[in-house]
Scaffold this motif. Structure first.
Motif, PDB file in Angstrom:
ATOM      1  N   SER A 228      14.797   7.159  -2.217  1.00 52.86           N
ATOM      2  CA  SER A 228      13.806   6.862  -3.028  1.00 52.86           C
ATOM      3  C   SER A 228      14.114   7.460  -4.541  1.00 52.86           C
ATOM      4  O   SER A 228      14.054   6.590  -5.502  1.00 52.86           O
ATOM      5  CB  SER A 228      12.363   7.390  -2.595  1.00 52.86           C
ATOM      6  OG  SER A 228      12.089   6.660  -1.501  1.00 52.86           O
ATOM      7  N   LEU A 249       5.754   8.788  -3.486  1.00 56.31           N
ATOM      8  CA  LEU A 249       4.971   8.299  -2.063  1.00 56.31           C
ATOM      9  C   LEU A 249       5.068   7.030  -2.136  1.00 56.31           C
ATOM     10  O   LEU A 249       5.425   6.423  -1.030  1.00 56.31           O
ATOM     11  CB  LEU A 249       3.583   8.704  -1.886  1.00 56.31           C
ATOM     12  CG  LEU A 249       2.986   8.622  -0.853  1.00 56.31           C
ATOM     13  CD1 LEU A 249       3.531   8.999   0.412  1.00 56.31           C
ATOM     14  CD2 LEU A 249       1.520   9.218  -0.928  1.00 56.31           C
ATOM     15  N   TYR A 252       8.829   6.014  -1.449  1.00 60.18           N
ATOM     16  CA  TYR A 252       9.113   6.249  -0.160  1.00 60.18           C
ATOM     17  C   TYR A 252       8.552   5.208   0.952  1.00 60.18           C
ATOM     18  O   TYR A 252       9.264   5.098   1.650  1.00 60.18           O
ATOM     19  CB  TYR A 252       8.464   7.722  -0.233  1.00 60.18           C
ATOM     20  CG  TYR A 252       8.334   8.583   1.299  1.00 60.18           C
ATOM     21  CD1 TYR A 252       7.085   8.138   2.206  1.00 60.18           C
ATOM     22  CD2 TYR A 252       9.352   9.000   1.864  1.00 60.18           C
ATOM     23  CE1 TYR A 252       7.417   8.792   3.214  1.00 60.18           C
ATOM     24  CE2 TYR A 252       9.512   9.476   3.048  1.00 60.18           C
ATOM     25  CZ  TYR A 252       8.377   9.761   3.897  1.00 60.18           C
ATOM     26  OH  TYR A 252       8.239  10.259   5.062  1.00 60.18           O
ATOM     27  N   GLN A 253       7.311   4.826   0.856  1.00 59.14           N
ATOM     28  CA  GLN A 253       6.681   4.075   1.763  1.00 59.14           C
ATOM     29  C   GLN A 253       7.495   2.570   1.698  1.00 59.14           C
ATOM     30  O   GLN A 253       7.695   1.918   2.702  1.00 59.14           O
ATOM     31  CB  GLN A 253       5.189   3.917   1.535  1.00 59.14           C
ATOM     32  CG  GLN A 253       4.451   5.081   1.901  1.00 59.14           C
ATOM     33  CD  GLN A 253       3.063   5.062   1.444  1.00 59.14           C
ATOM     34  OE1 GLN A 253       2.541   4.079   0.667  1.00 59.14           O
ATOM     35  NE2 GLN A 253       2.379   5.918   2.127  1.00 59.14           N
ATOM     36  N   TYR A 254       7.960   1.974   0.476  1.00 60.97           N
ATOM     37  CA  TYR A 254       8.705   1.038   0.441  1.00 60.97           C
ATOM     38  C   TYR A 254       9.957   1.086   0.952  1.00 60.97           C
ATOM     39  O   TYR A 254      10.487   0.138   1.469  1.00 60.97           O
ATOM     40  CB  TYR A 254       9.012   0.743  -1.211  1.00 60.97           C
ATOM     41  CG  TYR A 254       9.990  -0.449  -1.514  1.00 60.97           C
ATOM     42  CD1 TYR A 254      11.286  -0.045  -1.958  1.00 60.97           C
ATOM     43  CD2 TYR A 254       9.794  -1.732  -1.596  1.00 60.97           C
ATOM     44  CE1 TYR A 254      12.274  -0.573  -2.172  1.00 60.97           C
ATOM     45  CE2 TYR A 254      10.705  -2.731  -1.640  1.00 60.97           C
ATOM     46  CZ  TYR A 254      11.912  -2.267  -2.192  1.00 60.97           C
ATOM     47  OH  TYR A 254      12.818  -3.144  -2.376  1.00 60.97           O
ATOM     48  N   LEU A 256      10.724   3.017   3.542  1.00 58.54           N
ATOM     49  CA  LEU A 256      10.612   3.081   5.223  1.00 58.54           C
ATOM     50  C   LEU A 256      10.082   1.492   5.428  1.00 58.54           C
ATOM     51  O   LEU A 256      10.658   1.171   6.895  1.00 58.54           O
ATOM     52  CB  LEU A 256       9.187   3.921   5.467  1.00 58.54           C
ATOM     53  CG  LEU A 256       9.626   5.417   5.317  1.00 58.54           C
ATOM     54  CD1 LEU A 256       8.265   6.095   5.563  1.00 58.54           C
ATOM     55  CD2 LEU A 256      10.729   5.966   6.281  1.00 58.54           C
ATOM     56  N   ASP A 257       9.427   0.815   4.884  1.00 66.63           N
ATOM     57  CA  ASP A 257       9.084  -0.662   5.114  1.00 66.63           C
ATOM     58  C   ASP A 257      10.397  -1.388   5.294  1.00 66.63           C
ATOM     59  O   ASP A 257      10.456  -2.255   6.233  1.00 66.63           O
ATOM     60  CB  ASP A 257       8.010  -1.021   4.217  1.00 66.63           C
ATOM     61  CG  ASP A 257       6.486  -0.674   4.475  1.00 66.63           C
ATOM     62  OD1 ASP A 257       6.061  -0.753   3.474  1.00 66.63           O
ATOM     63  OD2 ASP A 257       6.477   0.158   5.297  1.00 66.63           O
ATOM     64  N   ALA A 270       8.476   5.178  11.849  1.00 63.70           N
ATOM     65  CA  ALA A 270       8.197   5.003  10.212  1.00 63.70           C
ATOM     66  C   ALA A 270       6.803   5.296  10.241  1.00 63.70           C
ATOM     67  O   ALA A 270       6.581   6.195   9.153  1.00 63.70           O
ATOM     68  CB  ALA A 270       8.326   3.584  10.032  1.00 63.70           C
ATOM     69  N   ASP A 271       5.895   4.996  11.043  1.00 63.88           N
ATOM     70  CA  ASP A 271       4.422   5.284  10.926  1.00 63.88           C
ATOM     71  C   ASP A 271       4.251   6.875  11.150  1.00 63.88           C
ATOM     72  O   ASP A 271       3.167   7.135  10.406  1.00 63.88           O
ATOM     73  CB  ASP A 271       3.534   4.356  11.908  1.00 63.88           C
ATOM     74  CG  ASP A 271       3.485   2.985  11.559  1.00 63.88           C
ATOM     75  OD1 ASP A 271       3.237   2.135  12.569  1.00 63.88           O
ATOM     76  OD2 ASP A 271       3.830   2.602  10.545  1.00 63.88           O
ATOM     77  N   ARG A 274       4.976   7.847   7.594  1.00 63.64           N
ATOM     78  CA  ARG A 274       4.858   7.216   6.646  1.00 63.64           C
ATOM     79  C   ARG A 274       3.652   7.828   5.509  1.00 63.64           C
ATOM     80  O   ARG A 274       3.589   7.441   4.409  1.00 63.64           O
ATOM     81  CB  ARG A 274       4.476   5.760   7.005  1.00 63.64           C
ATOM     82  CG  ARG A 274       4.339   4.590   5.802  1.00 63.64           C
ATOM     83  CD  ARG A 274       3.836   3.293   6.361  1.00 63.64           C
ATOM     84  NE  ARG A 274       4.096   2.136   5.424  1.00 63.64           N
ATOM     85  CZ  ARG A 274       3.225   2.097   4.418  1.00 63.64           C
ATOM     86  NH1 ARG A 274       2.162   2.788   4.338  1.00 63.64           N
ATOM     87  NH2 ARG A 274       3.530   1.006   3.483  1.00 63.64           N
ATOM     88  N   ASP A 275       2.759   8.149   6.134  1.00 67.85           N
ATOM     89  CA  ASP A 275       1.415   8.862   5.185  1.00 67.85           C
ATOM     90  C   ASP A 275       1.545   9.893   4.230  1.00 67.85           C
ATOM     91  O   ASP A 275       0.677  10.121   3.261  1.00 67.85           O
ATOM     92  CB  ASP A 275       0.248   8.822   6.005  1.00 67.85           C
ATOM     93  CG  ASP A 275      -0.118   7.435   6.618  1.00 67.85           C
ATOM     94  OD1 ASP A 275      -0.819   7.664   7.681  1.00 67.85           O
ATOM     95  OD2 ASP A 275      -0.016   6.565   6.116  1.00 67.85           O
TER      96      ASP A 275
END
Length: 765
Positions: A228, A249, A252-254, A256-257, A270-271, A274-275
């Motif tokens: 990221s 964050l 980072y989530q982008y 993982l997706d 990933a979940d 993810r948070d």
């Protein structure tokens, strides 16, 4: 039998139609054919030239050896004048590793972040190249979504120049590399070369810099973080504060997706991460950042980034950066603080057994009024112990904000002789009752006296009498150099907090930085003209070419007459008998300034200030504790702005101005004004003497701490002062409460009650 008689004249069948008659298409068709032929020939010729040029370039450009040809240059940072070096931004923090040593999660995360078509594309992005070419040709910013191969080529073999030639070379080398190297080899080279921030080039160095582990031990979450930050290492580094962490964050989530979409990881895995971002351990800093150097280098890096220099240019471009800092001013700040620092508080950060969150912090900032140059500052503890720079942190300024109310009033047609209600309590138009601290009455006083004695009720009366008074005060502060809450293009930092249009705005209910307070007072000293505060003076590349040079951009904030009368009022804070800033008289030269204290929700003093200036230097000093919202009253031996802050200001200025000419302020104009208020002569008023910033009697004493630890219990009586005992004991001046501390001082506290309903509306929690 005779045939049909042919009419005289030529046959109609062979006759050509007249020019312009219906059906006369011959000449037009011929012209069209000729134009088509010309365009075809031109297109083919240009195509042949382009193809030929491409073939020549393709044949002539060889792929360099990255191990020998890739040599980044260290960026060096210098004091003003360019002779003495402050430090450097080094780049070659790299340890190359093989493709197999790189964890699969890291490889997949980087592909998901930077080039999701990496495994199928041919190494270039034609659309991106055309977009970049158009942008360069039109004078705009370079555009284009480069592939991993293109990024690798640009960083490893080419310069950062934004030209069509460089873009063409990038495309050709990308095609060559794509043909000569496998995808695995390209990705290996890229991950050993790309910049991740924190001086780390390559995955191995980045893993150590962010998480203190070798690359092979990176987890899924850690791999996604490193992928990221490649996009913008400064913007996404969580060490740069809560905003950067929040941006990270999202990125980072982008990533993982993208990994889930590509089938590289399961949605379940990933979940699971993810948070929340993974933990970031404390990484030991290089000694180059020791003392105040780290704070200086951080300010320089941030401004270079704001000026458009990329992270790779800053850390590896071989730049030579001349700053505005002087060795004399930096040393003056450090020595001035050390001389006045209260006994028993100095070593909190040196003792690991002490509660570091309760340490005493001092912030000092010195700005040159006629240029806006930040000449020196003191950010607090050693950078290696605390990366928070208290010269740039947002702190409640208390009554130092009244200077802007004076300037706003004079601009609006009031005069220093206009009278205001200094009695206590004061009833506002909505029926609220406002009291001076200690409920001290002053009677009817002039604006000059109200400033000299910092009389809160008089300033409330003034603000209420002005049309849109709170708005006018905030606009004046903004023009003088105090940024708005929503930020802007000037200031360090470029935003304030909690500067709302409430009736008590002049009492300093918002949060501003010492640097910006010094810059704003400097504008008053500079005949009412503001120069944007800055720390970078000049940047050259490794060949000596100038990449940036600061140019003054003065803006008139208030008129010369308003500046002269405001300065005169602030001089009385220092010179007048019984005023709150008389400690500054020890400077031994003309000075103007203002004291201030701010209170927390419990009504306890939580910050203490003195901001002042001579014609050639403006300096702000603030004392705070812990998070910046914690109680000073009863903990610090003296907590008024006219005590530790004013004495520190005097010591700092004495050292900083050594060897400079003593200069006088311009004479006051004593604007007549047209406000319609009745005027009061200076010294007028029937109430008590003394200042609303300071006690008029020395309260009962509490012994200051004698060890390096803070007091374990709160004292029951106010601390000792050094004032002679005249008549009565009063509490410090009020400012609007802001709420209890929560987390780092850069975070806003929760809203709390205050003197004025809604005074803290609009703050971020």
């Amino acid at each position: 039998m005779s045939g049909k008689r042919r009419a005289d004249g030529p046959s109609e069948k062979g006759r050509k139609p007249a020019r312009g008659a219906k059906g006369a298409k011959g000449p037009k068709r011929a012209l069209w054919k000729r134009l088509l032929l010309w365009f075809t020939v031109l297109f083919l010729s240009l195509s042949l030239v382009a193809v030929g040029s491409f073939i020549v370039l393709y044949q002539s450009i060889d792929i360099p050896d990255p191990n020998s040809d890739f040599q980044t240059q260290t960026t060096k940072i210098f004091y003003s004048g360019g002779d003495a070096e402050i430090g450097s931004f080094a780049t070659q923090n790299r340890e190359s590793i093989t493709f197999d040593e790189m964890p699969e999660t890291a490889r997949d995360a980087v592909v998901a972040a930077e080039d999701r078509s990496f495994w199928t594309n041919r190494g270039i992005d034609p659309k991106g190249i055309l977009r970049a070419a158009f942008s360069n040709a039109s004078g705009g910013n370079t555009q284009g979504a480069s592939t991993i191969t293109q990024q690798y080529v640009k960083i490893l073999y080419l310069t950062q120049e934004r030209t069509l030639t460089r873009k063409a070379k990038e495309a050709i080398l990308s095609l060559k590399i794509q043909r000569q190297l496998s995808k695995e080899q390209v990705l290996e080279g890229y991950l050993n070369t790309i910049y991740f921030g924190r001086g780390a080039y390559g995955l191995q160095a980045a893993a150590q810099a962010y998480f203190g582990v070798p690359a092979k031990d990176l987890t899924l979450g850690q791999s996604a973080v490193l992928a990221s930050v490649i996009n913008n290492p400064t913007r996404f580094d969580p060490a740069n504060g809560p905003d950067a962490e929040q941006r990270l964050l999202g990125r980072y989530q982008y990533v993982l997706d993208g990994m889930v979409e590509a089938g590289d990881v399961s949605a379940t895995d990933a979940d699971a991460v993810r948070d929340a971002l993974p933990e970031f351990p404390v990484i030991e800093q290089n000694d180059t950042y020791g003392g105040q150097n780290g704070h200086m280098l951080t300010l320089v890096r941030e401004e270079l980034s704001d000026l458009g220099f990329s992270a790779s240019e800053i850390d590896g471009g071989g730049l030579r950066v001349e700053t505005t800092f002087t060795e004399q001013a930096m040393q003056a700040a450090a020595d001035g603080v050390a001389e006045e620092f209260p006994e028993g508080f100095a070593n909190y950060y040196e003792d690991p057994e002490q509660n570091q969150a309760e340490a005493l912090h001092v912030g000092v900032a010195m700005v040159e009024p006629n240029t806006g140059a930040l000449k020196g500052f003191y950010g607090g503890q050693d950078y290696l112990d605390s990366q928070l720079n208290w010269a740039a942190q947002l702190v409640q300024p208390g009554s130092t904000f009244k200077a802007f109310a004076v300037a706003a009033a004079l601009t609006d047609g009031y005069s220093l002789r206009d009278g205001f209600d200094g009695n206590s309590p004061y009833r506002t138009a909505d029926g609220s009752e406002i009291e001076n601290q200690g409920n001290r009455p002053y009677g009817r006083v002039s604006l000059l006296t109200a400033t000299e004695k910092s009389i809160n009720t008089a300033f409330i009366d003034l603000t209420e009498d002005m049309e849109d008074g709170p708005q006018q005060i905030l606009e004046t502060a903004n023009r003088l150099g105090i940024p708005a809450n929503d930020g802007g293009d000037f200031g360090i930092p470029t935003e304030s907090r909690g500067l709302d249009t409430n009736l008590g705005v002049s009492l300093g209910s918002g949060d501003v930085s010492p640097i910006n307070m010094a810059a704003a007072y400097g504008a008053i000293a500079n005949d009412g003209v503001y120069n944007p505060v800055h720390v970078v003076q000049r940047v050259t590349d490794r060949f000596g070419a100038v990449k940036y040079e600061h140019e003054k951009a003065p803006e008139r904030a208030v008129s010369s007459d308003v500046a002269a009368d405001t300065s005169y009022a602030l001089q009385q804070v220092v010179e007048a008998s019984g005023a709150s800033g008389t400690a500054a008289q020890n400077l031994g030269r003309p000075a103007a300034g203002k004291t201030g204290t701010a209170t927390n929700d419990d009504g306890e003093v939580s910050s203490s200030w003195f901001v002042g200036y001579t014609p050639q230097l403006a300096t702000a000093v603030t004392y705070v504790r812990g998070t910046g919202r914690m109680q000073l009253q009863g903990w610090l031996p003296e907590y008024f702005g006219g005590r530790f802050p004013a004495r520190t200001w005097t010591n700092v200025m004495e050292r900083a101005l050594e060897g400079t000419e003593e200069m006088d302020f311009p004479d006051p104009v004593f604007l007549d004004g047209d406000s319609g208020r009745s005027q009061v002569p200076q010294g007028g008023g029937s109430g008590s003497s003394g200042s609303d910033d300071e006690p008029s009697q020395a309260p009962s004493t509490t012994a200051p701490p004698t060890t390096t630890a803070p007091p374990t219990t709160e004292p029951t009586a106010p601390p000792t002062t050094e004032e002679p005992p005249p008549t009565e004991t009063v509490e410090p001046e009020p400012t609007l409460p802001t709420g209890p501390p929560s987390g780092e001082p850069s975070e806003s506290p929760t809203d709390g009650g205050g003197i004025f309903p809604g005074a803290n509306q609009g703050r971020r929690d």
